[in-house]
Scaffold this motif. Structure first.
Motif, PDB file in Angstrom:
ATOM      1  N   GLY A  28       5.044   8.686  -8.167  1.00 59.94           N
ATOM      2  CA  GLY A  28       3.682   8.724  -8.698  1.00 59.94           C
ATOM      3  C   GLY A  28       2.665   9.195  -7.667  1.00 59.94           C
TER       4      GLY A  28
ATOM      5  N   GLU B 117      -0.308   0.267  -6.715  1.00 59.89           N
ATOM      6  CA  GLU B 117      -0.987  -0.024  -7.996  1.00 59.89           C
ATOM      7  C   GLU B 117      -1.516   1.277  -8.604  1.00 59.89           C
ATOM      8  OE1 GLU B 117      -2.074  -1.406  -5.023  1.00 59.89           O
ATOM      9  OE2 GLU B 117      -0.798  -3.194  -5.228  1.00 59.89           O
ATOM     10  N   VAL B 118      -2.020   2.153  -7.752  1.00 59.23           N
ATOM     11  CA  VAL B 118      -2.561   3.431  -8.234  1.00 59.23           C
ATOM     12  C   VAL B 118      -1.420   4.319  -8.739  1.00 59.23           C
ATOM     13  CG1 VAL B 118      -3.905   5.473  -7.595  1.00 59.23           C
ATOM     14  CG2 VAL B 118      -4.454   3.253  -6.580  1.00 59.23           C
TER      15      VAL B 118
ATOM     16  N   ALA C 276       1.399   3.298  -9.944  1.00 60.98           N
ATOM     17  CA  ALA C 276       1.908   2.725 -11.192  1.00 60.98           C
ATOM     18  C   ALA C 276       1.061   3.167 -12.372  1.00 60.98           C
ATOM     19  CB  ALA C 276       1.923   1.196 -11.087  1.00 60.98           C
ATOM     20  N   GLU C 277      -0.266   3.205 -12.166  1.00 58.18           N
ATOM     21  CA  GLU C 277      -1.165   3.665 -13.234  1.00 58.18           C
ATOM     22  C   GLU C 277      -0.877   5.113 -13.598  1.00 58.18           C
ATOM     23  OE1 GLU C 277      -5.442   3.179 -12.439  1.00 58.18           O
ATOM     24  OE2 GLU C 277      -4.904   1.093 -11.948  1.00 58.18           O
ATOM     25  N   ARG C 278      -0.649   5.929 -12.559  1.00 54.51           N
ATOM     26  CA  ARG C 278      -0.383   7.358 -12.801  1.00 54.51           C
ATOM     27  C   ARG C 278       0.935   7.557 -13.540  1.00 54.51           C
ATOM     28  NH1 ARG C 278      -1.611  10.542  -7.142  1.00 54.51           N
ATOM     29  NH2 ARG C 278      -3.769   9.908  -6.881  1.00 54.51           N
TER      30      ARG C 278
ATOM     31  N   ALA D 228       2.426   5.362 -15.570  1.00 55.65           N
ATOM     32  CA  ALA D 228       2.506   4.666 -16.853  1.00 55.65           C
ATOM     33  C   ALA D 228       2.535   5.651 -18.011  1.00 55.65           C
ATOM     34  CB  ALA D 228       1.337   3.701 -16.999  1.00 55.65           C
TER      35      ALA D 228
ATOM     36  N   THR E 171       5.846  -3.215  -8.873  1.00 53.91           N
ATOM     37  CA  THR E 171       4.915  -2.800  -7.813  1.00 53.91           C
ATOM     38  C   THR E 171       5.331  -3.318  -6.436  1.00 53.91           C
ATOM     39  OG1 THR E 171       3.228  -2.965  -9.509  1.00 53.91           O
ATOM     40  CG2 THR E 171       2.445  -2.697  -7.267  1.00 53.91           C
TER      41      THR E 171
ATOM     42  N   ASN F  77      -4.770   9.117  -2.490  1.00 52.02           N
ATOM     43  CA  ASN F  77      -5.645   8.422  -3.441  1.00 52.02           C
ATOM     44  C   ASN F  77      -6.982   9.156  -3.497  1.00 52.02           C
ATOM     45  OD1 ASN F  77      -6.557   6.554  -5.226  1.00 52.02           O
ATOM     46  ND2 ASN F  77      -6.857   4.905  -3.729  1.00 52.02           N
TER      47      ASN F  77
END
Ligand code: TYD
Length: 212
Positions: free
Chosen positions: A12, A144-145, A147-149, A151, A164, A191
């Motif tokens: 990610g 965390e960032v 993981a969002e990307r 998802a 995570t 990021n």
């Protein structure tokens, strides 16, 4: 002059588009560019990739498959390309094994270091010297960032479906490798917007005089 550049980061982190862009930039300099990936890059190594990424197995089996794939890839693709003077851009290399199998899975780093010595000893280098990338571009961002990307992006493989905390350990694994190989590593803050990340990637390569 040949070039060997690897690209690393947790799943990610967004390496792919930048690898392609750098390949174009190097081709514009008149270079032969070989774009490849690990695990994979040869018919045999791609078979090993499918096993390693999809089948459950213990950490040693996983590490051995990664290094078996790497040995084939190194001998069949990377070494011949470097001998021709090409630029080899490799999506992941040994640092990924230290980060994922070492950091993520908690596997014995001394065993990985021994495998690294066996697998990356090649004929064209003096005994005791290992084939390593000239530059490793590490796309670093908080798990965390990432993981969002990731998802909903696609059906996750064995690693992408990890929690995570796993990726936090993988990230620390990369951080320790970067610390022990400071001149080889360029840490990129991933990021950020795609344009900003691309500017940082170019800066790392330009600083070494490989693009104008
Ligand atoms: P990746 O390079 O992210 O390719 P894709 O974008 O097609 O998913 O996937 C490779 C996965 O393999 C990634 O989750 C990291 C893992 N991996 C290891 O665990 N150890 C290794 O030595 C290598 C090279 C990869």
């Amino acid at each position: 002059m040949s070039l060997f550049i690897s690209f690393e980061g947790i799943d990610g982190a967004g390496k792919s588009t930048h690898i392609e862009a750098l390949a174009s930039a190097l081709r514009e300099q008149g270079r032969e560019v070989v774009l490849t990936r690990e695990p994979g890059g040869t018919p045999l190594a791609e078979k090993l990739r499918a096993l390693a990424l999809n089948e459950p197995m213990d950490a040693l089996t996983e590490a051995l498959l990664m290094f078996a794939a790497r040995r084939d890839h190194l001998l069949q693709v990377i070494e011949p390309a470097l001998q021709r003077g090409a630029a080899v851009l490799c999506d992941r290399f040994t640092d990924a094994t230290f980060a994922y199998q070492g950091g993520g899975r908690g596997f014995d780093l001394a065993v990985l270091a021994q495998l690294e010595r066996w697998v990356q000893s090649v004929e064209s280098l003096p005994a005791g010297e290992l084939r390593q990338p000239d530059l490793t571009v590490w796309f670093d961002l908080p798990p965390e960032v990432a993981a969002e990307r990731l998802a909903g992006a696609r059906v996750p493989d064995k690693f992408e479906s990890q929690p995570t905390e796993f990726f936090a350990r993988v990230r620390s694994g990369y951080a320790s490798r970067a610390e022990s190989h400071p001149s080889r590593f360029a840490r990129i803050d991933a990021n950020a917007t795609r344009e900003t990340v691309w500017t940082s990637v170019q800066a790392a390569v330009r600083a070494r005089g490989w693009i104008a």
